[in-house]
Design an enzyme around this catalytic site. Structure first.
Site, PDB file in Angstrom:
ATOM      1  N   GLU A  71       0.840  -1.195   0.000  1.00 15.35           N
ATOM      2  CA  GLU A  71       0.000   0.000   0.000  1.00 15.35           C
ATOM      3  C   GLU A  71       0.878   1.249   0.000  1.00 15.35           C
ATOM      4  OE1 GLU A  71      -2.509   0.842   3.398  1.00 15.35           O
ATOM      5  OE2 GLU A  71      -4.030   1.711   2.115  1.00 15.35           O
ATOM      6  N   GLY A 102       3.630   1.836  10.889  1.00 15.86           N
ATOM      7  CA  GLY A 102       3.365   1.220  12.177  1.00 15.86           C
ATOM      8  C   GLY A 102       2.931  -0.212  11.979  1.00 15.86           C
ATOM      9  N   ALA A 103       2.053  -0.405  10.984  1.00 15.93           N
ATOM     10  CA  ALA A 103       1.556  -1.746  10.662  1.00 15.93           C
ATOM     11  C   ALA A 103       0.809  -1.667   9.342  1.00 15.93           C
ATOM     12  CB  ALA A 103       0.610  -2.222  11.763  1.00 15.93           C
ATOM     13  N   GLU A 119      -2.402  -3.688   7.072  1.00 12.23           N
ATOM     14  CA  GLU A 119      -3.542  -4.582   7.282  1.00 12.23           C
ATOM     15  C   GLU A 119      -3.721  -5.688   6.247  1.00 12.23           C
ATOM     16  OE1 GLU A 119      -3.776  -1.290   6.450  1.00 12.23           O
ATOM     17  OE2 GLU A 119      -5.344  -0.966   4.960  1.00 12.23           O
ATOM     18  N   ASN A 120      -2.679  -6.126   5.547  1.00 11.34           N
ATOM     19  CA  ASN A 120      -2.825  -7.178   4.536  1.00 11.34           C
ATOM     20  C   ASN A 120      -3.796  -8.242   5.042  1.00 11.34           C
ATOM     21  OD1 ASN A 120      -0.391  -6.015   3.267  1.00 11.34           O
ATOM     22  ND2 ASN A 120       0.624  -6.918   5.040  1.00 11.34           N
ATOM     23  N   HIS A 153      -6.649  -1.132  15.256  1.00 12.56           N
ATOM     24  CA  HIS A 153      -6.735  -0.411  13.978  1.00 12.56           C
ATOM     25  C   HIS A 153      -6.675  -1.394  12.801  1.00 12.56           C
ATOM     26  CE1 HIS A 153      -5.807   3.173  11.363  1.00 12.56           C
ATOM     27  NE2 HIS A 153      -5.272   2.214  10.621  1.00 12.56           N
ATOM     28  N   GLU A 154      -5.683  -2.265  12.835  1.00  8.60           N
ATOM     29  CA  GLU A 154      -5.495  -3.173  11.699  1.00  8.60           C
ATOM     30  C   GLU A 154      -6.610  -4.208  11.594  1.00  8.60           C
ATOM     31  OE1 GLU A 154      -3.402  -2.155   9.665  1.00  8.60           O
ATOM     32  OE2 GLU A 154      -2.396  -0.781  11.041  1.00  8.60           O
ATOM     33  N   HIS A 204      -9.576  -2.805   9.920  1.00  8.53           N
ATOM     34  CA  HIS A 204      -9.392  -2.762   8.459  1.00  8.53           C
ATOM     35  C   HIS A 204      -9.848  -4.053   7.780  1.00  8.53           C
ATOM     36  CE1 HIS A 204      -7.508   0.948   7.375  1.00  8.53           C
ATOM     37  NE2 HIS A 204      -6.431   0.777   8.110  1.00  8.53           N
ATOM     38  N   GLU A 236      -9.153   4.625   6.381  1.00  6.67           N
ATOM     39  CA  GLU A 236      -8.324   5.054   7.513  1.00  6.67           C
ATOM     40  C   GLU A 236      -9.099   5.785   8.602  1.00  6.67           C
ATOM     41  OE1 GLU A 236      -5.798   3.668   7.898  1.00  6.67           O
ATOM     42  OE2 GLU A 236      -5.034   3.084   5.936  1.00  6.67           O
TER      43      GLU A 236
HETATM   44 ZN    ZN Z   1      -4.867   2.029   8.605  1.00  9.65          ZN
END
Ligand code: ZN
Length: 1035
Positions: free
Chosen positions: A304, A438-439, A441-442, A473-474, A477, A496
Site C-alpha cells: 500500500e 506502524g503496521a 492490514e494485509n 486499527h489493523e 481494516h 483510515e
Molecule cells: Zn490504517
C-alpha cells in the site's frame, strides 16, 4: 495502514538546552571534528563517503556566534536567527536563482551596467526589436486591438503528449488511471527470491474478462524485467506477445491488431526477474542481527498504496479486486507466509521447496496482497473459529503473548460488532524487524513493527496501549478496507478514518483500563491544528498523481476522518444507531468498492436518526470541503446567537471562504454541565442561528466533551465567565471540556481573535488542575511557544516562560512518583510533566533521572526503568558527555524495540553538536540505527536549539537520498519536512525554505507538506509580531 508516529502526540518535552553557547565554546569548529571519524573513538565509525553531509550553515553559526561574542543582555533581533539566516542565504544563493513558484521573480534588469559583451547583446536586441516593429507595422490593424486577430494568430492547442515506450514504440495509453475495458478475475503468482544476490524471479498468470471492446490491455509493472509474455483468448491458442513499457507511469501494455470483444476471457502469462527492493516498499529485503550476533536476511512485502506493481505485474488500483493463488520457492531453512493458509509444500530441485497457498476465498485489492520469506516463530490460538498466530524472530517469541490475547479478544469483538464474521480461516500478525509504517492490514497477514506488536510481561500499560491500539486499527481494516474498499485513493478516509475511529472505540469498550480516551482527544486537537491551514484538503479530495496518493496518508484522512465519525455517532440518539448504520453499509457493499456518498446514503437509508436527519446532507459538508468551522457565541438577554465561519489560519487578511457546515452544536451550562443528560443539541446549518436560554445562566460551554470538530469563541464576556467558573471550581466541567477550552483559546490566539492576555487569564486556573488531558494540552501549547522563543533567542522571555511554567506546574511536577505506575492516565500525566521539568532543568527532576539511569546501568539488565519514564531518563543521560556513549552501547544491545526507540530519542536529544552530526549520519546510513528510525531521529533532533539548524542543513544536503529511502509525499517525508521547518519564525528562514523547496522541482516542490511548512513559518512570524509585546508585558 497505521502510520505509527502520528499517534505520538508529542508530550511537552521542552528543549533541554537553554540556549547556552557553552557547547560551541568547547569545540570551536565542530564541523572538522565531525568529519574526522577518528575523533570519536567511542562511536562506531561511519564511512564519510557514504553519507555526504557537511553542516555548513552550522559552521557559520558557530563562527558567527564566536565572533560576535553574544551575551544574554544583547537583545538584538539581528542576532543568532538572522545570522543563521544569512549563512543559509550564502549557501542557498544557487537555489534562489531558480525560478520559484512561491516568489515573484523580479524582471530582468538587462543593460543596467553594461560590459562590452552585454553591450553587444543589447545592440543585437535593439536591432531585433526594431525589425519586429517593422514586421508588426505591416500586420493587420486588428493585431493591436483589444480583441486581437484570433483567427489569424494561430495558437498551438495543447496536444496530448503521446507516451513513448522503452522500445521506442508509441505507448497506447496516456492516463494515470488504467482503462476500464479489462477486469482481472484471478492471479496466480509464483515467486522465487534469491537472498544471495538479492533478486527474485516471478511468473504471473492473470485471468481476465473483457468488459468493453478494446485493442489494448494496460496494467502496472515497475522495474520488472519481463522475459517472456504469452496470451490466450478464450479457447484459442497460446501465443507470444510483446509487452510495451512506459516507465514514468509504471505501466505496461499489450497492443492487439484485432479487437478483444466484450465478455471474452483471456489469460496473460508474464515471466520476469527483478531486484528485491532495498527501500521499505514492494517485495523488499530486510535483515537483523540475531542473539548470537549473526546477520539474518528476510524478505517481506509492503504494497500500500502503489507498490504491488513492484513485485508482480497487476492492475494496481483498489477497485480491481481479484482472487490470488500464491506459490513461493524457498530454501529449506526458511518459512513462508501469505494471506491464505498454506495448502502444500513440494520439494523442487536445487534444495528448494515450493510452498503453495490456498487460493484466496475473497476478492482482494492488490495492495492487500502480502508474502514473507523469513525464519519466524509463531504462537497460536483458536479464537472465534479462526486460527490467530503471532510471529516474531525466535528470540522474541515470549514477547508475543500480549498481542495474541489482544488480537483474539478484538477479533471476537469485531465479529460481533459488525455482525459479519471475519472471512478467512487464519489471521497472522507478524513483527518485522525492519518496517517503516506502524503496521499494514494485509488480509490475513498483518505486518507490524516490533514496537507495535511485541511487549514483555513487565511492559508498562502505556506500551501495551500502543500495541492494543495498533492491533485494533489493523483488525478494523479487515472489514473497513479489506471487505469494503474505497474505489480510489481520494476516499482513503473510508479506510483510515474508520479504522482510526474503530481503534479508539473498540479499545474503550474491550480494554477500558487502557484509557485510550486522552490519546483520542489529543489526536483530534492535532488534526484541527493541521486542518486550520490553507494548505489542508477536504477529507475526500481529488488525487491524480502518485505523490498525491502518498500524501493522502495524513491526519486529515486518519484523525479528521475518525473525528467526524465520532461527531456523527455522538449526535445520533441512542448508542446502537450508528452501529446499525455501519452494519447495513458493510453488508450492502461486502466485497465491493465504495465512494463516500455510499456510506452516507447507507446510513440515511436505515434511518439511524429518529428525527429524520438527512445524514448525507449533514456529513457531506464535512467531507467535501476542507477545514472546519469556528462557532462564535454572543448573548443578548435570553437569546444566544451562534454564527459560523471557516476557521482559517492565514497570514493573508484577504483570504475568505464562504464555506458553511452542518454542525450538530452541543452545549451545557452552569446549571447542569457534567452528565451526558445535561447535553443539549442545536443544529447550525446556516451562517447564524439563535437559541433561547434563561438570562440567569452564568456561562455556556459548547462542544460537550469536544466530540464535535469545531472551535468555539465565547467572546470576551463568555471567556471571562468560564475563566471565573474554573478558578472557583475546576470540577464544573469534564476534563475533556477543560482541555477543549485550553486548545480552543490557544487556537483563537493564533487566529488573532483573543489576546494572549486572555489565554494567560484562563491558564491561571491550572494551579488547581490535576487531570491528564488539560495538563498535557496546556504544556504542549506552552512548549510550542517556548520553542519558538528559544529558537528566536529571546532569552529574557525564555527565562520568564520557564518561571511561568514552573509556577503553574511545579508542585504537580514535584508530586510525581518515579516508581512503577499502573494507571495509563497517570503515566501519561507524569511522563509529560517530568519531561517538561527535566527539560527546564529542574534540579530535583534531573537528579532523580540521573540516579535511575545509574541504577539501570549498574544493574546489568536486572533493573527496569518504568516504561513511561524511560524517555525522560534517557534524555537526561544523553546530555552528559560520559553517559552518551553508554547510552549508545545500550542502544546497540537493547532487544526490546520500544525501549530501544526511547534510548534513540534520548540519544537524538543531545545538545552536543558532534553527537548530533553523528546520529543524523548514522540514521541515514542505516546500519547502527535503522533507517526506519530516521524520521524519528530528525524530529527529535529538531526539538533542541542546536539540533534544528543541523537537521535543516542535513535535509537540504541529503534530500535526494531521503527521497530514495522514503517516497515523495510519504508520511516519513511529511514528518521530516514538518519537524525541520515548523520552528522557523523569521523572514530569512521563510525565504530559505521557499528557495530550497522550489529548487527541487519534481523532486518534491509540489508537495502539500511544503505549502504547509511555508504557511506555518508565516503564521509563526505573524504570531511573534503580534504577541511579543504582550509576552514582554504579562509573562
Ligand atoms: Zn490504517
Amino acid at each position: 495502514m497505521d502510520l505509527f508516529d502520528r499517534n505520538s502526540t508529542e508530550h511537552a518535552n521542552l528543549p533541554r538546552n537553554m540556549i547556552e553557547n557553552s557547547m560551541f565554546e568547547e569545540e570551536p569548529d565542530v564541523v572538522d571534528l565531525a568529519k574526522d571519524s577518528t575523533a570519536f573513538p567511542a562511536f562506531p565509525s561511519l564511512d564519510p563517503d557514504e553519507v555526504s553531509y557537511e553542516p555548513r550553515s552550522s559552521r557559520l553559526l558557530v563562527r558567527g556566534l564566536g565572533e560576535n561574542d553574544m551575551d544574554e543582555d544583547e537583545e538584538d533581533c539581528e542576532s543568532s536567527a538572522r545570522l543563521l539566516g544569512m549563512s543559509f542565504m550564502n549557501r542557498s544563493s544557487a537555489h534562489r536563482s531558480n525560478s520559484s513558484p512561491y516568489t515573484r521573480q523580479p524582471p530582468p534588469r538587462s543593460c543596467s551596467r553594461p560590459s562590452a559583451r552585454t553591450m553587444v547583446v543589447c545592440v543585437l536586441f535593439l536591432v531585433i526589436v526594431a525589425s519586429m516593429t517593422m514586421v508588426l507595422y505591416f500586420l493587420p490593424g486588428c493585431t493591436f486591438t483589444k480583441a486581437g486577430c484570433r483567427k489569424q494568430n494561430k495558437t498551438t492547442p495543447a496536444e496530448p503528449i503521446s507516451p513513448i515506450s522503452t522500445n521506442g514504440e508509441l505507448f497506447p495509453w496516456a492516463q494515470f488511471r488504467l482503462p476500464r475495458s479489462i477486469r482481472p478475475l484471478s492471479y496466480e503468482l509464483t515467486l522465487s527470491p534469491d537472498f544471495d544476490d538479492m533478486t527474485f524471479t516471478g511468473r504471473t498468470v492473470i485471468n481476465m474478462v473483457v468488459l468493453h471492446n478494446t485493442k489494448i490491455i494496460v496494467l502496472h509493472g515497475a522495474n520488472l524485467n519481463i522475459t517472456k509474455a504469452t496470451f490466450k483468448l478464450d479457447e484459442g491458442q497460446t501465443r507470444d506477445v510483446t509487452v510495451l513499457e512506459y516507465k514514468p507511469k509504471q505501466q505496461i501494455a499489450i497492443k492487439f491488431t484485432e479487437e478483444l470483444k466484450t465478455d471474452q476471457h483471456c489469460v496473460l502469462t508474464l515471466d520476469y526477474f527483478a531486484n528485491l527492493s532495498h527501500t521499505y516498499d514492494g517485495f523488499y529485503n530486510s535483515s537483523y542481527i540475531d542473539k548470537d550476533g549473526n546477520k539474518r536476511v528476510l524478505a517481506a512485502t509492503q504494497f500500500e498504496p502503489l507498490s504491488a506493481r513492484k513485485a508482480f505485474p497487476c492492475f494496481d488500483e483498489p477497485a480491481f479486486k481479484a482472487t490470488f493463488l500464491i506459490k513461493i520457492n524457498r530454501k529449506q531453512n526458511y518459512m513462508t507466509l501469505s494471506n491464505m493458509p498454506k495448502a502444500k509444500s513440494t520439494p523442487l530441485s536445487n534444495d528448494l521447496v515450493q510452498d503453495e497457498f490456498e487460493k484466496s476465498s475473497v476478492n482482494m485489492s492488490t495492495y492487500l496482497v502480502a508474502f514473507i520469506v523469513a525464519n519466524f516463530t509463531p504462537i497460536s490460538k483458536n479464537a472465534s473459529e479462526t486460527m490467530v498466530s503471532v510471529y516474531s524472530v525466535p528470540e522474541k517469541k515470549e514477547h508475543a503473548d500480549y498481542a495474541l490475547e489482544t488480537a483474539s479478544k478484538l477479533l471476537e469483538f469485531y465479529n460481533d460488532f459488525f455482525d459479519i464474521k471475519y472471512p478467512l480461516q487464519k489471521l497472522d500478525l507478524v513483527a518485522i524487524p525492519d518496517f517503516l509504517a506502524g503496521a499494514m492490514e494485509n488480509w490475513g497477514l498483518i505486518t507490524f513493527r516490533e514496537t507495535t506488536l511485541l511487549v514483555g510481561k513487565e511492559s508498562s500499560p502505556l506500551e501495551k496501549q500502543v500495541v492494543a491500539s495498533v492491533i485494533a486499527h489493523e483488525l478494523a481494516h479487515q472489514w473497513f478496507g479489506n471487505l469494503v474498499t474505497m474505489s480510489w485513493w481520494n476516499d482513503l478516509w473510508l479506510n483510515e478514518g474508520f479504522a482510526t475511529y474503530m481503534q479508539y472505540m473498540s479499545l474503550q469498550m474491550v480494554f477500558p483500563k487502557l484509557d485510550i480516551g486522552n490519546l483520542f482527544l489529543a489526536v483530534r486537537f492535532r488534526a484541527m491544528d493541521k486542518d486550520a491551514l490553507n494548505s489542508s484538503h477536504a477529507v475526500s479530495t481529488e488525487v491524480n498523481t502518485p505523490e498525491q496518493v502518498e500524501e493522502m496518508f495524513d491526519s486529515v484522512s486518519y484523525e479528521k476522518g475518525a473525528s467526524i465519525l465520532l461527531m456523527l455517532n455522538a449526535s445520533l440518539p441512542g448508542n446502537q444507531q450508528f452501529r446499525k448504520g455501519i452494519i447495513h453499509y458493510l453488508k450492502q457493499f461486502s466485497g465491493l468498492n465504495t465512494v463516500t456518498d455510499d456510506l452516507w446514503n447507507s446510513l440515511t437509508q436505515v434511518e439511524v436518526s429518529t428525527h429524520h436527519q438527512n445524514i448525507s446532507e449533514m456529513m457531506s459538508s464535512w467531507t467535501s470541503q476542507k477545514g472546519f468551522p469556528l462557532v462564535t457565541v454572543s448573548r443578548k438577554g435570553d437569546q444566544v446567537i451562534l454564527t459560523q465561519e471557516h476557521f482559517l489560519l492565514t497570514s493573508d487578511n484577504n483570504t475568505y471562504t464562504s464555506s458553511l457546515w452542518n454542525i450538530p452544536v452541543t452545549y451545557v451550562n452552569d446549571s447542569c454541565s457534567l452528565a451526558p443528560e445535561c447535553r443539549q443539541v442545536f443544529t447550525l446549518k446556516s451562517k447564524s442561528g439563535t437559541l433561547k436560554l434563561p438570562e440567569s445562566v452564568k456561562w455556556l460551554k459548547l462542544n460537550y466533551r469536544n466530540t464535535g470538530f469545531y472551535i468555539v469563541n465565547y467572546g470576551e464576556e463568555g471567556w471571562a465567565a468560564l475563566t471565573d467558573a474554573l478558578s472557583t471550581n475546576v470540577g464544573v466541567l469534564t476534563h475533556e471540556d477543560r482541555a477543549s477550552l485550553i486548545h480552543n483559546i490557544f487556537a483563537l490566539s493564533r487566529l488573532g481573535r483573543v489576546s494572549f492576555r486572555q489565554v494567560l487569564n484562563l491558564l491561571n486556573y491550572m494551579c488547581n488542575e490535576t487531570e491528564t488531558s488539560p495538563v498535557t494540552e496546556a504544556l504542549l501549547q506552552l512548549n510550542n511557544i517556548y520553542r519558538l522563543l528559544d529558537k528566536r533567542q529571546e532569552s529574557g522571555l525564555v527565562a520568564r516562560m520557564k518561571t511561568y511554567i514552573m509556577w503553574h506546574f511545579g508542585s504537580l511536577m514535584d508530586n510525581q512518583t518515579w516508581s512503577e505506575e499502573d494507571s495509563v492516565s497517570k503515566q501519561e500525566l507524569r511522563s509529560a510533566l517530568l519531561e517538561a521539568a527535566c527539560g527546564l532543568k529542574s534540579e530535583s527532576c534531573i537528579q532523580k533521572a540521573k540516579s535511575l539511569f545509574k541504577q539501570y546501568v549498574e544493574s546489568n539488565g536486572t533493573f527496569r526503568i518504568p516504561g513511561d519514564l524511560q524517555q525522560v531518563v534517557f534524555s537526561v543521560a544523553a546530555q552528559s558527555e560520559e553517559d552518551w556513549p553508554t547510552l549508545l552501547s545500550l542502544y546497540t544491545h537493547a532487544t526490546y524495540d520500544s525501549e530501544k526507540r526511547k534510548i534513540l530519542q534520548g540519544l537524538a536529544s543531545t545538545q552536543d553538536s558532534r553527537n548530533i552530526v553523528w546520529i543524523l549520519k548514522a540514521g541515514l546510513k542505516g546500519d547502527i540505527i535503522q533507517t526506519q528510525e530516521l524520521p524519528l531521529v530528525i524530529s527529535t533532533v529538531c526539538k533542541g536549539f542546536a539540533g534544528y539548524l543541523f537537521a535543516w542543513d542535513f535535509i537540504q544536503v541529503n534530500w535526494d537520498r531521503l527521497i530514495e529511502k522514503f517516497r515523495i509525499g510519504s508520511f516519513a517525508i511529511q514528518t521530516i519536512i514538518k519537524s525541520s521547518t515548523s520552528q522557523f519564525s523569521t523572514q530569512t528562514h521563510l525565504e530559505q525554505v521557499q528557495a530550497f523547496f522550489s529548487s527541487l522541482k519534481e523532486r518534491g516542490s509540489q508537495m502539500r507538506s511544503v505549502q504547509e511548512a511555508l504557511e506555518t513559518i508565516r503564521l509563526n512570524q505573524l504570531w511573534m509580531d503580534r504577541n511579543l509585546p504582550t509576552l514582554q508585558k504579562w509573562l
